[in-house]
Motif scaffolding. Structure first.
Motif, short mmCIF file in Angstrom:
data_model
loop_
_atom_site.label_atom_id
_atom_site.label_comp_id
_atom_site.label_asym_id
_atom_site.label_seq_id
_atom_site.Cartn_x
_atom_site.Cartn_y
_atom_site.Cartn_z
N ARG A 142 -8.06 11.73 4.08
CA ARG A 142 -7.31 13.01 4.33
C ARG A 142 -7.52 13.47 5.95
NH1 ARG A 142 -5.29 16.66 0.60
NH2 ARG A 142 -6.72 18.36 1.64
N GLY B 295 -2.74 13.82 -1.82
CA GLY B 295 -1.88 15.04 -2.14
C GLY B 295 -1.05 15.42 -1.28
N TRP B 296 -0.44 14.67 -0.34
CA TRP B 296 0.39 14.86 0.71
C TRP B 296 1.72 14.04 0.44
CZ3 TRP B 296 -3.84 14.69 4.91
CH2 TRP B 296 -4.65 16.04 4.93
N ASP B 297 2.09 13.72 -0.58
CA ASP B 297 3.29 13.14 -1.03
C ASP B 297 3.61 11.81 0.01
OD1 ASP B 297 3.65 14.72 -3.12
OD2 ASP B 297 4.77 16.10 -1.93
N GLU C 130 3.58 16.43 8.71
CA GLU C 130 4.48 15.34 8.14
C GLU C 130 5.19 14.61 9.33
OE1 GLU C 130 7.19 17.05 5.50
OE2 GLU C 130 5.71 17.55 3.79
N GLU D 241 3.89 8.70 -0.37
CA GLU D 241 4.85 7.71 -0.95
C GLU D 241 6.53 8.24 -0.73
OE1 GLU D 241 3.69 6.91 -4.69
OE2 GLU D 241 2.76 5.06 -3.97
N GLU D 242 6.66 9.40 -0.98
CA GLU D 242 8.01 9.99 -0.58
C GLU D 242 8.23 10.04 0.85
OE1 GLU D 242 5.78 11.01 -2.61
OE2 GLU D 242 6.44 11.26 -4.59
N GLU E 150 9.14 6.52 2.00
CA GLU E 150 10.41 6.14 1.48
C GLU E 150 11.67 6.74 2.35
OE1 GLU E 150 13.46 4.27 -0.68
OE2 GLU E 150 11.42 3.95 -0.34
N PRO F 104 -5.32 5.08 -4.34
CA PRO F 104 -3.89 5.59 -4.42
C PRO F 104 -3.32 6.47 -3.44
CG PRO F 104 -5.12 6.43 -6.31
CD PRO F 104 -6.04 5.53 -5.46
N LYS F 105 -2.21 6.36 -2.97
CA LYS F 105 -1.49 7.31 -1.94
C LYS F 105 -1.40 8.72 -2.74
CE LYS F 105 0.45 3.91 1.04
NZ LYS F 105 2.03 3.44 1.20
N SER F 106 -1.29 8.56 -4.10
CA SER F 106 -1.10 9.84 -4.73
C SER F 106 -2.16 10.63 -4.70
CB SER F 106 -0.61 9.48 -6.21
OG SER F 106 -1.61 8.68 -6.86
N ALA F 107 -3.49 10.01 -4.49
CA ALA F 107 -4.58 10.92 -4.54
C ALA F 107 -4.87 11.65 -3.56
CB ALA F 107 -5.94 9.95 -4.87
#
Length: 460
Positions: A343, A434-436, A213, A438-439, A442, A429-432
């Motif tokens: 990924r 699997g590592w959050d 991260e 977007e969060e 932000e 999508p960034k959600s695909a």
């Protein structure tokens, strides 16, 4: 026998083949033309070319040898005047064996056993069989054995061997992997023992382990150089000129094996998906090195391709080929293929940016739209990079080499263009991932804004 350097061109009525065979006697040249096949033998050179349409020898045909240049020029007449012969510049297509001919008679004939003459008839036919007939038939087929796909394998296996690579045709290449410095192998000593499910599970677990991260947030915050890489214009993709293979590329093609690939539609479908991952890895390395490969390029390319590092090629989503044509690709399966590449590009190499991953996707789309010649060029570059590595050359052998052959004679420009257009319009999508993502982004923006406000208050 040596395959000589050659080239083919055409006019409306003729097909011209130029063969470089220096220091030979013109009187020793043997030329044979059979429908679509041209065979030239002059010791120590041998060349067999398979043209897309028939040619013939007539009064307008000729063969001339120039001792000063070393070129033998053969001019043949097209059976259909004005017919255009495509892909004469793709040498691997011309060198590929003629497709196997289907049997013209059934292998087994069922006789009515109710007649008294049945057994006598069978006996007479058995006596009539001769090895000479078999050899004559083989010679008629140019000594090429007929090829056919085996029946689908059942769940029961009598061998402990595991297969991988192009069309699952290889095994045993990782038997001594623990004695080599293979840093990208994610299966360890079990590379020869893992089944497909185990390979995928280990790959995903390794990607999750390598995900960092802090590295991603740092590249998201300080992305000046990454933005330069994203904005770099690839000359191969911005040019509208026709791709013409160079002399060095044609020589590399001549060194490729001569193979005929027998596959079903499911296998062909999956080859196109795997090709996407190869082109993505090449796009990432080309963009991050600004088209100047480094000593780390082999490591980068191999790490970004799951079919290499974990022997885990696409498809990555269930239910492929259900409904619709076999070579129609859904957004879901294209997304799952790209997610694997995204990924890996966010977990392993130096520059980890979702924007950069998106730019590589558009590079792949543009590459596929430009067709087989540019893809051939890129595959040959990947092959050259891997061939010069002490360890990773193995992936060239079990994957890239066959792709270089197949893409020229087996792939379809129509299918490649269709995939390229779909990839260009696709939104991953960034959600695909699997590592959050977007969060994290932000949180990074909030932290940067907070630090910026603190600096302003301290100045006041």
């Amino acid at each position: 026998m040596i395959t000589p350097k050659f080239s083919c061109s055409q006019t409306d009525d003729s097909l011209i083949t130029s063969i470089y065979c220096p220091s030979v006697r013109a009187a020793d040249v043997e030329i044979n033309v059979d429908n679509t096949v041209l065979i030239v033998h002059i010791n120590p050179y041998f060349l067999r070319l398979n043209f897309p349409y028939p040619v013939e020898e007539d009064d307008n045909s000729s063969a001339q040898y120039d001792p000063s240049s070393g070129y033998l020029t053969i001019t043949l007449t097209k059976s259909v005047k004005g017919q255009h012969f495509p892909d004469l510049d793709l040498l691997a297509t011309l060198l590929a064996p003629r497709p196997s001919r289907p049997q013209t008679r059934p292998s087994i004939e069922v006789l009515d056993p109710s007649t008294d003459d049945a057994i006598t008839d069978i006996s007479k036919r058995a006596d009539a069989l001769s090895l000479d007939d078999e050899f004559a038939q083989a010679a008629k087929n140019e000594w090429q054995l007929p090829q056919a796909l085996p029946d689908p394998a059942s769940g029961f296996h009598t061998s402990s061997k595991r297969y991988y690579g192009f069309l699952d045709a290889f095994t045993g290449y990782f038997a001594y992997v623990n004695h080599t410095e293979n840093e990208i192998n994610e299966l360890g000593d079990d590379a020869e023992a893992c089944n497909a499910e185990e390979r995928r599970a280990r790959r995903i677990a390794h990607e999750n382990e390598k995900w960092n991260e802090e590295h991603y947030m740092a590249d998201y915050t300080e992305d000046e150089y990454i933005q330069e890489l994203i904005n770099w214009h690839d000359p191969d993709l911005t040019s509208t000129a026709e791709v013409v293979l160079t002399e060095d590329e044609n020589m590399a093609i001549l060194r490729l094996p001569r193979k005929e690939y027998i596959m079903n539609t499911f296998q062909e479908h999956n080859l196109y998906l795997t090709l996407i991952t190869l082109m993505y890895a090449h796009a990432y390395d080309k963009r991050t090195t600004l088209n100047d490969p480094t000593t780390e390029s082999a490591w980068t390319i191999c790490n970004l391709i799951a079919a290499f590092s974990a022997l885990d090629p696409p498809p990555y989503s269930p239910g492929e080929l259900t409904g619709g044509a076999a070579l129609d690709f859904t957004d879901a399966e294209l997304t799952s293929t790209l997610v694997s590449s995204y990924r890996r590009s966010l977990a392993f190499p130096l520059y980890r940016s979702f924007q950069l991953a998106e730019r590589c996707r558009t590079d792949v789309a543009a590459t596929l739209r430009r067709g087989k010649r540019l893809i051939t060029r890129y595959l040959l570059r990947v092959k050259d990079i891997l061939d010069h590595h002490d360890v990773y050359y193995i992936y060239s052998k079990i994957w890239v080499e066959d792709f270089c052959v197949w893409i020229q004679g087996g792939a379809s420009d129509v299918v490649l263009t269709r995939i390229g257009e779909k990839l260009d319009a696709l939104k991953v999508p960034k959600s695909a991932i699997g590592w959050d993502l977007e969060e994290l982004e932000e949180a990074t923006r909030l932290a940067v804004n907070r630090d910026s406000d603190s600096d302003d208050e301290s100045i006041e």
